[in-house]
Design an enzyme around this catalytic site. Sequence first.
Site: not given
Length: 420
Positions: A23-24, A93, A117, A122-123, A126, A304, A326, A397
């Site tokens: 997925k990622n 996101r 979330c 989760r800004p 960067l 994860d 993290v 998801r």
Amino acid sequence: MTEKLTIRGGKTLEGKIEIAGAKNSALPLIAATLLTEKEVYLENVPRLDDVQTMLNMVRELGKDVTATGPDTVRITGAVSSNQAPAELVRKMRASFLVLAPLLGKTGRAEVPLPGGCNIGTRPVNLHLQGLKRLGVEINQDDGRIIARANNLRSNDIFLDYPSVGATEQLLMAAVCAKGKTTIYNGAQEPEIRDLALFLTELGADLSLKGSVLTVNGGSEFGKGNYKVLSDRIAAGTYMLAGVATGGKVKVESVDPSSIKPLSLKLRKAGVKVEENERSIQIESQGRPDNLEVITLPFPGFPTDLQAPITSVLTLAKGKSVVKETVFDSRFGHVAELSKMGADISVTNSNTVFIEGKNKLRGTEVEATDIRAGASLVIAGLAAEGKTEVSGMKHLDRGYSELQSHLESLGATIERVSENG
Ligand code: EPZ
């Protein structure tokens, strides 16, 4: 209709699972197709709600998207809009990753700021700081980022934190900026390499050396065929399900080096772990020993798998400690595991303390994010009695064919409507 999984625990899982595409990796790769008008074929694309959302996103932006097989998609055509639909960004996101390709192709992009979330604020500071280094003018209006760059310029960028998304965003901007851009302290997750290889397939000129990514930007982009790398997090999840149930599980079509931290931790816990070129087999040797786990950017232990391994450690011999470094609040699974009888608590310094027990008991639990959901499924597979995991939308998801894969390993698991 909202659905839940009903699991009858206590079955020992045995067998093999073919691991699908990551997925990622699929998500940034699909965003990157905006960089070329030519035909791109992506293979090993996992059937996941998030992937569907990203395909819908690039379709909304003008691309022609056609499924050419169960896990192959053809994406072609020119970008016709540089405004990302809010409802799709809110849904996922990772859609924020269309910002750089839109900017590179059209000189302008309007993308809603992604919300936080259930795992943290989760800004995207960067991402934005790096884009400014490349000459992008960033404005914010009514929750939307309006980015302009008639000519992206190359530059050196230092990331204060090796953010995966920021590294991907800046890589896709840098390939559009004439000249040499170097990104220092970039993320080193395998999905970054996958994106770099895909951009190279399209015509980019870049190289990766550890945390330093060097780009000679300004190439024209052409067509491409690319196979998405396998999902190391899905592989780790099935390995942990095997351990939690005292079983023997082999995950196939996955590169063992992409999930080395988990394999080494499982060996330390007394699990037999056999690695071959494209597969890993775990074989439980009884109750696992306790562990200390700390999540870190790659090559550290992956965040994860923090919730999934926590479930296993609630059944280990002795005290375990899991520290999440993290994300700032990735503990939605802890309260739910307590309901199942786990002796577990989390401190305000993002540390989970666990006193292993020899059993969990099934009950109704709620998934609050993708990996918390996986953690509760693992606990339910090991628990005595029936466990009902609600919040399937989260699991859908991130895990394709979760129920059928687990059934193939011997689990008794069914999907019912939540008010069933
Ligand atoms: C990616 O998210 C993954 N998602 C996540 O997987 C994964 O957990 C994460 O990387 C870390 O490996 C996708 O690839 C789609 P980050 P991302 O930017 O890019 C902070 C899953 O379950 N940060 O590396 O959002 C951030 O708040 C998901 O599959 C900033 O402060 O992760 C977090 O604390 C969950 N400013 C930390 O860095 C920024 O501009 C790591 O975030 C960006 C990030």
